[in-house]
Design a protein around this motif. Structure first.
Motif, PDB file in Angstrom:
ATOM      1  N   UNK A 110      71.883  65.327 -20.777  1.00  0.00           N
ATOM      2  CA  UNK A 110      71.328  64.018 -20.398  1.00  0.00           C
ATOM      3  C   UNK A 110      71.971  63.524 -19.100  1.00  0.00           C
ATOM      4  N   UNK A 111      73.259  63.772 -18.943  1.00  0.00           N
ATOM      5  CA  UNK A 111      73.911  63.414 -17.673  1.00  0.00           C
ATOM      6  C   UNK A 111      73.258  64.177 -16.514  1.00  0.00           C
ATOM      7  N   UNK A 112      73.034  65.462 -16.706  1.00  0.00           N
ATOM      8  CA  UNK A 112      72.403  66.273 -15.659  1.00  0.00           C
ATOM      9  C   UNK A 112      71.032  65.708 -15.290  1.00  0.00           C
ATOM     10  N   UNK A 113      70.257  65.346 -16.315  1.00  0.00           N
ATOM     11  CA  UNK A 113      68.914  64.813 -16.073  1.00  0.00           C
ATOM     12  C   UNK A 113      68.976  63.470 -15.359  1.00  0.00           C
ATOM     13  N   UNK A 114      69.936  62.635 -15.738  1.00  0.00           N
ATOM     14  CA  UNK A 114      70.074  61.328 -15.093  1.00  0.00           C
ATOM     15  C   UNK A 114      70.488  61.488 -13.633  1.00  0.00           C
ATOM     16  N   UNK A 115      71.417  62.396 -13.361  1.00  0.00           N
ATOM     17  CA  UNK A 115      71.836  62.629 -11.984  1.00  0.00           C
ATOM     18  C   UNK A 115      70.679  63.166 -11.136  1.00  0.00           C
ATOM     19  N   UNK A 116      69.862  64.016 -11.734  1.00  0.00           N
ATOM     20  CA  UNK A 116      68.708  64.540 -11.016  1.00  0.00           C
ATOM     21  C   UNK A 116      67.719  63.422 -10.702  1.00  0.00           C
ATOM     22  N   UNK A 117      67.487  62.545 -11.665  1.00  0.00           N
ATOM     23  CA  UNK A 117      66.563  61.426 -11.448  1.00  0.00           C
ATOM     24  C   UNK A 117      67.084  60.473 -10.377  1.00  0.00           C
ATOM     25  N   UNK A 118      68.406  60.249 -10.356  1.00  0.00           N
ATOM     26  CA  UNK A 118      69.000  59.398  -9.316  1.00  0.00           C
ATOM     27  C   UNK A 118      68.749  60.012  -7.946  1.00  0.00           C
ATOM     28  N   UNK A 138      65.831  50.664 -16.028  1.00  0.00           N
ATOM     29  CA  UNK A 138      64.390  50.483 -15.871  1.00  0.00           C
ATOM     30  C   UNK A 138      63.678  51.779 -15.498  1.00  0.00           C
ATOM     31  N   UNK A 139      64.442  52.775 -15.066  1.00  0.00           N
ATOM     32  CA  UNK A 139      63.855  54.072 -14.712  1.00  0.00           C
ATOM     33  C   UNK A 139      63.785  55.024 -15.913  1.00  0.00           C
ATOM     34  N   UNK A 140      64.347  54.619 -17.042  1.00  0.00           N
ATOM     35  CA  UNK A 140      64.409  55.475 -18.219  1.00  0.00           C
ATOM     36  C   UNK A 140      63.219  55.231 -19.136  1.00  0.00           C
ATOM     37  N   UNK A 193      73.927  54.581 -22.317  1.00  0.00           N
ATOM     38  CA  UNK A 193      75.300  54.610 -21.820  1.00  0.00           C
ATOM     39  C   UNK A 193      75.491  55.738 -20.808  1.00  0.00           C
ATOM     40  N   UNK A 194      74.909  56.911 -21.104  1.00  0.00           N
ATOM     41  CA  UNK A 194      75.069  58.058 -20.204  1.00  0.00           C
ATOM     42  C   UNK A 194      74.347  57.819 -18.891  1.00  0.00           C
ATOM     43  N   UNK A 195      73.108  57.316 -18.939  1.00  0.00           N
ATOM     44  CA  UNK A 195      72.347  57.154 -17.700  1.00  0.00           C
ATOM     45  C   UNK A 195      72.943  56.051 -16.825  1.00  0.00           C
ATOM     46  N   UNK A 196      73.479  55.024 -17.447  1.00  0.00           N
ATOM     47  CA  UNK A 196      74.131  53.970 -16.650  1.00  0.00           C
ATOM     48  C   UNK A 196      75.347  54.526 -15.929  1.00  0.00           C
TER      49      UNK A 196
END
Length: 422
Positions: free
Chosen positions: A31-39, A84-86, A74-77
């Motif tokens: 999930x961290x990897x996916x969030x970093x990619x989305x950022x 709002x992007x999730x 918590x992970x995406x933040x």
């Protein structure tokens, strides 16, 4: 965020090849990897939990929907992604976890589960009543599946809060989660007649029973002709799906196809899938498969640098899986020597169910701690994780072991992200 997702996909009607990948995993590093990619991409992030992972009884993660929501948030933040992007989704929401029970009982449990997902803020809901229940004499027809899906949708609508109304995914030709359990060399795409009948039946039932909901049905699950088994991948062949694709393009509704089991396809296949209307691409096992690859590479490095204080990660995985075989044995019907290879290397990656086991989690923690105490030479990293070596040299990633693992997972996501940019 369901409205943003629906608007993003609706751009296809204006000729924009918009798509989104769906991350189906409950591992924090994935999930961290996916969030970093989305950022990095400035994109929406779609994370989905399956009915077996997360339900009103906790699933195999031990989390109910609200707990999974908080866990992901918590992970995406922390990764710097705006909440709002999730978009949170529920995958295979239906009677599957209780399919051995009579349909009345299984469906009652499924309705409770769907309602709990929606009440917790999940806004992309895959209504999956495609499987036979314990007292079904035959595989349920499209009509039965549609009626059951509508029941689930009624429960979902009743649980809605004040936020975005949920959007729905329907279908009857839904692949088995986690990949095929037998050798698959070729797979036809869903026939146009089957897709047309499925959509028509669901539309009729939904419009009869659920006022105003049909316009929020955004996708139909079909088989594009892709799959993977233990050690082979059936690649996308656009020619096989051409008739189905033409039918979709002629539809007046802004509906897309959702493609399951897209793991391990070649990068160009994702581009072609999105182009052809398979605009929601599910990925799960390939992500934890990549995570395991990185962990094993780092364990090899540890064996050369950490002296006698080693994590024993591979041994802990093997011992735990042998002691607790329920999550892999039904899928690996092979001689013992072959099972040993499958436990480690199968594309279905059944080891993904075991990362939370205490012995394995402790070994991973020891591995990370051991590597924090040594200097991982760039030349070693070049051998074991060559793409991460390049990014480290360029100053694009950190050299700590967790960052290396997360970036290796992102190597999978980068292929999906490149195909979904529009």
């Amino acid at each position: 965020m369901s409205k943003a997702l629906q608007q993003h996909l609706a751009r296809r009607k204006q000729g924009v090849a918009a798509g989104i990948y769906s991350v189906c995993s409950a591992h924090p590093w994935v999930i961290r990897a996916a969030a970093e990619q989305a950022v990095e991409d400035g994109s929406l992030l779609l994370v989905e939990a399956t009915s077996n992972q997360v339900n009103q009884f906790g699933g195999y993660t031990g989390m109910r929907p609200a707990a999974f929501r908080d866990f992901v948030l918590e992970i995406v933040k922390t990764a710097g992604l705006e909440p709002a992007k999730l978009v949170l989704g529920g995958d295979h929401l239906g009677p599957n976890p209780w399919r051995k029970q009579p349909a009345v009982e299984a469906m009652a449990l499924a309705e409770t589960m769907v309602a709990e997902y929606v009440a917790a803020g999940f806004t992309k809901i895959h209504l999956d009543a495609s499987m036979a229940c314990g007292d079904d004499a035959t595989h349920p027809s499209d009509e039965v599946v549609a009626q059951r899906a509508a029941r689930l949708c009624v429960a979902a609508e009743a649980a809605r809060g004040a936020g975005d109304a949920p959007v729905y995914v329907i279908g009857t030709e839904v692949p088995v989660p986690g990949g095929a359990t037998h050798a698959v060399h070729e797979l036809p795409a869903t026939s146009t007649a089957a897709a047309e009948h499925t959509l028509a039946v669901h539309k009729w039932v939904f419009e009869e029973q659920l006022s105003g909901v049909w316009e929020r049905v955004i996708a139909l699950v079909v088989q594009p002709g892709v799959e993977f088994d233990h050690d082979a991948v059936v690649d996308y062949d656009a020619a096989k799906a051409s008739e189905l694709v033409g039918w979709l393009q002629a539809l007046p509704e802004a509906i897309v196809f959702e493609a399951h089991s897209t793991d391990y396809q070649r990068p160009q296949a994702y581009v072609e899938l999105v182009r052809d209307g398979f605009a929601i691409l599910k990925v799960g096992p390939a992500l934890t498969f990549a995570m395991r690859e990185a962990l094993e590479a780092l364990e090899d490095i540890e064996s050369q640098l950490a002296g006698d204080s080693r994590s024993g990660l591979s041994a802990a995985i093997e011992e735990t899986m042998l002691r607790e075989p329920a999550e892999w044995l039904p899928y690996y019907a092979s001689p013992a020597a072959e099972q040993k290879l499958l436990r480690r290397y199968s594309y279905s990656d059944r080891v993904r169910y075991y990362w939370g086991r205490p012995e394995i989690a402790a070994a991973v923690e020891r591995l990370v701690a051991n590597l924090a105490e040594v200097n991982i030479r760039e030349s070693m990293l070049s051998r074991y994780l060559p793409l991460q070596y390049v990014r480290l040299r360029a100053g694009r990633i950190s050299g700590d072991s967790v960052s290396l693992i997360v970036d290796h997972v992102r190597d999978v996501l980068r292929e999906y992200a490149a195909a979904c940019r529009a």
